[in-house]
Every structure is written in C-alpha cells, then in structure tokens.
Design an enzyme around this catalytic site. Sequence first.
Site, PDB file in Angstrom:
ATOM      1  N   LYS A   1      41.403 -37.227  14.828  1.00  0.00           N
ATOM      2  CA  LYS A   1      42.022 -36.264  13.899  1.00  0.00           C
ATOM      3  C   LYS A   1      43.183 -35.521  14.563  1.00  0.00           C
ATOM      4  O   LYS A   1      44.248 -35.379  13.974  1.00  0.00           O
ATOM      5  CB  LYS A   1      40.975 -35.245  13.401  1.00  0.00           C
ATOM      6  CG  LYS A   1      39.759 -35.872  12.727  1.00  0.00           C
ATOM      7  CD  LYS A   1      38.813 -34.829  12.162  1.00  0.00           C
ATOM      8  CE  LYS A   1      38.133 -33.956  13.213  1.00  0.00           C
ATOM      9  NZ  LYS A   1      37.221 -34.690  14.118  1.00  0.00           N
TER      10      LYS A   1
ATOM     11  N   ARG B   1      34.012 -27.854   7.646  1.00  0.00           N
ATOM     12  CA  ARG B   1      32.889 -28.474   8.347  1.00  0.00           C
ATOM     13  C   ARG B   1      31.589 -28.362   7.549  1.00  0.00           C
ATOM     14  O   ARG B   1      30.600 -28.989   7.896  1.00  0.00           O
ATOM     15  CB  ARG B   1      32.633 -27.753   9.680  1.00  0.00           C
ATOM     16  CG  ARG B   1      33.550 -28.114  10.844  1.00  0.00           C
ATOM     17  CD  ARG B   1      33.250 -29.465  11.433  1.00  0.00           C
ATOM     18  NE  ARG B   1      33.173 -29.536  12.876  1.00  0.00           N
ATOM     19  CZ  ARG B   1      34.196 -29.661  13.717  1.00  0.00           C
ATOM     20  NH1 ARG B   1      35.432 -29.663  13.277  1.00  0.00           N
ATOM     21  NH2 ARG B   1      33.997 -29.790  15.008  1.00  0.00           N
TER      22      ARG B   1
ATOM     23  N   ARG C   1      37.922 -38.507  27.100  1.00  0.00           N
ATOM     24  CA  ARG C   1      38.734 -37.299  26.908  1.00  0.00           C
ATOM     25  C   ARG C   1      38.243 -36.179  27.810  1.00  0.00           C
ATOM     26  O   ARG C   1      39.027 -35.419  28.370  1.00  0.00           O
ATOM     27  CB  ARG C   1      38.676 -36.866  25.425  1.00  0.00           C
ATOM     28  CG  ARG C   1      39.535 -35.641  25.127  1.00  0.00           C
ATOM     29  CD  ARG C   1      39.647 -35.373  23.640  1.00  0.00           C
ATOM     30  NE  ARG C   1      38.430 -34.809  23.068  1.00  0.00           N
ATOM     31  CZ  ARG C   1      38.250 -34.556  21.776  1.00  0.00           C
ATOM     32  NH1 ARG C   1      39.200 -34.836  20.914  1.00  0.00           N
ATOM     33  NH2 ARG C   1      37.117 -34.034  21.342  1.00  0.00           N
TER      34      ARG C   1
ATOM     35  N   ARG D   1      37.336 -30.071  28.555  1.00  0.00           N
ATOM     36  CA  ARG D   1      36.401 -29.570  27.541  1.00  0.00           C
ATOM     37  C   ARG D   1      34.971 -29.894  27.944  1.00  0.00           C
ATOM     38  O   ARG D   1      34.575 -31.062  27.991  1.00  0.00           O
ATOM     39  CB  ARG D   1      36.719 -30.209  26.180  1.00  0.00           C
ATOM     40  CG  ARG D   1      37.908 -29.578  25.481  1.00  0.00           C
ATOM     41  CD  ARG D   1      38.169 -30.216  24.127  1.00  0.00           C
ATOM     42  NE  ARG D   1      37.042 -30.130  23.213  1.00  0.00           N
ATOM     43  CZ  ARG D   1      37.101 -30.473  21.936  1.00  0.00           C
ATOM     44  NH1 ARG D   1      38.231 -30.924  21.425  1.00  0.00           N
ATOM     45  NH2 ARG D   1      36.034 -30.368  21.165  1.00  0.00           N
TER      46      ARG D   1
ATOM     47  N   ARG E   1      26.617 -32.752  18.530  1.00  0.00           N
ATOM     48  CA  ARG E   1      27.789 -32.649  17.648  1.00  0.00           C
ATOM     49  C   ARG E   1      27.719 -33.718  16.557  1.00  0.00           C
ATOM     50  O   ARG E   1      28.083 -33.455  15.412  1.00  0.00           O
ATOM     51  CB  ARG E   1      29.081 -32.765  18.465  1.00  0.00           C
ATOM     52  CG  ARG E   1      29.341 -31.500  19.285  1.00  0.00           C
ATOM     53  CD  ARG E   1      30.310 -31.746  20.418  1.00  0.00           C
ATOM     54  NE  ARG E   1      31.680 -31.930  19.970  1.00  0.00           N
ATOM     55  CZ  ARG E   1      32.640 -32.454  20.732  1.00  0.00           C
ATOM     56  NH1 ARG E   1      32.369 -32.864  21.950  1.00  0.00           N
ATOM     57  NH2 ARG E   1      33.857 -32.564  20.258  1.00  0.00           N
TER      58      ARG E   1
HETATM   59  O1  C5P Z   1      37.226 -29.520  15.682  1.00  0.00           O
HETATM   60  P1  C5P Z   1      36.807 -29.605  17.113  1.00  0.00           P
HETATM   61  O2  C5P Z   1      36.038 -30.852  17.402  1.00  0.00           O
HETATM   62  O3  C5P Z   1      37.921 -29.360  18.060  1.00  0.00           O
HETATM   63  O4  C5P Z   1      35.773 -28.416  17.324  1.00  0.00           O
HETATM   64  C1  C5P Z   1      35.175 -28.163  18.572  1.00  0.00           C
HETATM   65  C2  C5P Z   1      34.029 -27.205  18.376  1.00  0.00           C
HETATM   66  O5  C5P Z   1      34.496 -25.997  17.780  1.00  0.00           O
HETATM   67  C3  C5P Z   1      32.936 -27.695  17.444  1.00  0.00           C
HETATM   68  O6  C5P Z   1      32.010 -28.543  18.097  1.00  0.00           O
HETATM   69  C4  C5P Z   1      32.308 -26.380  17.014  1.00  0.00           C
HETATM   70  O7  C5P Z   1      31.483 -25.851  18.007  1.00  0.00           O
HETATM   71  C5  C5P Z   1      33.527 -25.488  16.873  1.00  0.00           C
HETATM   72  N1  C5P Z   1      34.062 -25.480  15.498  1.00  0.00           N
HETATM   73  C6  C5P Z   1      33.340 -24.851  14.513  1.00  0.00           C
HETATM   74  N2  C5P Z   1      33.788 -24.814  13.223  1.00  0.00           N
HETATM   75  C7  C5P Z   1      34.934 -25.422  12.885  1.00  0.00           C
HETATM   76  C8  C5P Z   1      35.686 -26.094  13.865  1.00  0.00           C
HETATM   77  C9  C5P Z   1      35.213 -26.115  15.171  1.00  0.00           C
HETATM   78  O8  C5P Z   1      32.282 -24.308  14.791  1.00  0.00           O
HETATM   79  N3  C5P Z   1      35.366 -25.369  11.613  1.00  0.00           N
HETATM   80 MG    MG Z   2      40.251 -32.314  17.503  1.00  0.00          MG
END
Ligand code: C5P
Ligand code: MG
Length: 188
Positions: A14, A89, A128, A134, A146
């Site tokens: 994404k 989400r 990554r 991260r 996740r």
């Molecule tokens: O979107 P991304 O994978 O970068 O998000 C990393 C972390 O940020 C997620 O695993 C979650 O803990 C948090 N997050 C969230 N709610 C969102 C986007 C990200 O809790 N809408």
């Molecule tokens: Mg991302």
Amino acid sequence: MKNIVLFGPPGAGKGTQSERLIEKYKLIHLSTGDILRAERKAGTTLGKKANEYIEKGELVPDEVVIGMVANKINENLNAIGFIFDGFPRTTAQGEALDEMLNKLGHPITKMIALEVDEDELTKRLLLRGETSGRADDQDEATIRNRFKVYNNETLPLKDYYDAQGKYLGVNGMNRIETVFGDLCKILD
Ligand code: C5P
Ligand code: MG
C-alpha cells in the site's frame, strides 16, 4: 475529488504504490500508520500511547485515528483527492470516513484491495524489518497478530465497500511496476 481507499494486509504494498500514485495523480497520501509513527518520533502524548498498540500489532482506538484523519482532510480541502492507506481499519472507521466525505460532497470513488498471500507478506515484512527499523516488522509473533487483527477487524470492510459497488481487487503478488500499471488502469 478522486478519493481512493488502498486496502490490503500489512506488507501488501500500500505504501509503495501510494508513493507512485500520488506523484502521478497529484493526490494526498493519507497514511495513518505514517502519522502515528511521526507522532511517536516526535514524542507526543498521542505517539507514546499509540506505540503501546503498534508494538503489539493491535489497533489504536477508532476515535483517535478518526480524529487524525478528520484533521488531515480539513487541512486539505482543496486537494484533488486522497489516497487512504491503512485506513479505514474497522467498519466503524469506514462509516466515519463515509460520513466525513459525504458531508463534503466527495465520497470514496473506489476501494482497491491489493491481494497477497500470507507467506509472501511475512517474507516482505521481515525483509522490510531489516532496514525500516520497525520493531513490528521484526518479530514474527507481532506479524502474526497483525494478520489476525486484519482478518478479524479489517477484512469485513471488503463487504462494506462491495455493498456500495466500490470494491475492486488487484493481484498484489506481481512486480511493483505491474501492480502500478493495474492500479493506473483503474484510476484513469
Ligand atoms: O498502516 P500500518 O501498517 O503502517 O500501521 C502500523 C500500525 O499502526 C498498525 O499495526 C497499528 O498498530 C497502527 N495503526 C492503527 N490504526 C490505523 C493504522 C495503523 O492502529 N488506522
Ligand atoms: Mg504502510
């Protein structure tokens, strides 16, 4: 406005595709994960609180991320459009986003899901993690959580957008350039 939800599990591409799309279509990249990580880096109260969720692979509460997204939209009301990356989400977040955008008269145009299987996702995330720093990409248990959270909380959004006739799937297993080409065909 062209308002696109770029949907998919962690590691689907994404962020990578968003970077390319915003350059080509002059859209605003709204990544809630990036915003949360920036808050954490800045050491804000929000960032510290968010980190407790991020490091376990859990979701930050709806009202917190919805507030962040509302701010970013309101700061960019003259934008050509937004790419929503990593948001919504949950169904509650999807409903809140619809409410905000419908009020502005610029609803979501399409929800595009990048489809990638979990073995490939795990490989990508661990790779990554070697360079991104991260922590949530470096620990297999966190990665598995996740995926679990994605399957339980996020995946229902497919039906939510499908019911609005907005859902489209793209094969995210292909090369970056191929996926980008498929996305452009949809956006054009
Ligand atoms: O979107 P991304 O994978 O970068 O998000 C990393 C972390 O940020 C997620 O695993 C979650 O803990 C948090 N997050 C969230 N709610 C969102 C986007 C990200 O809790 N809408
Ligand atoms: Mg991302």
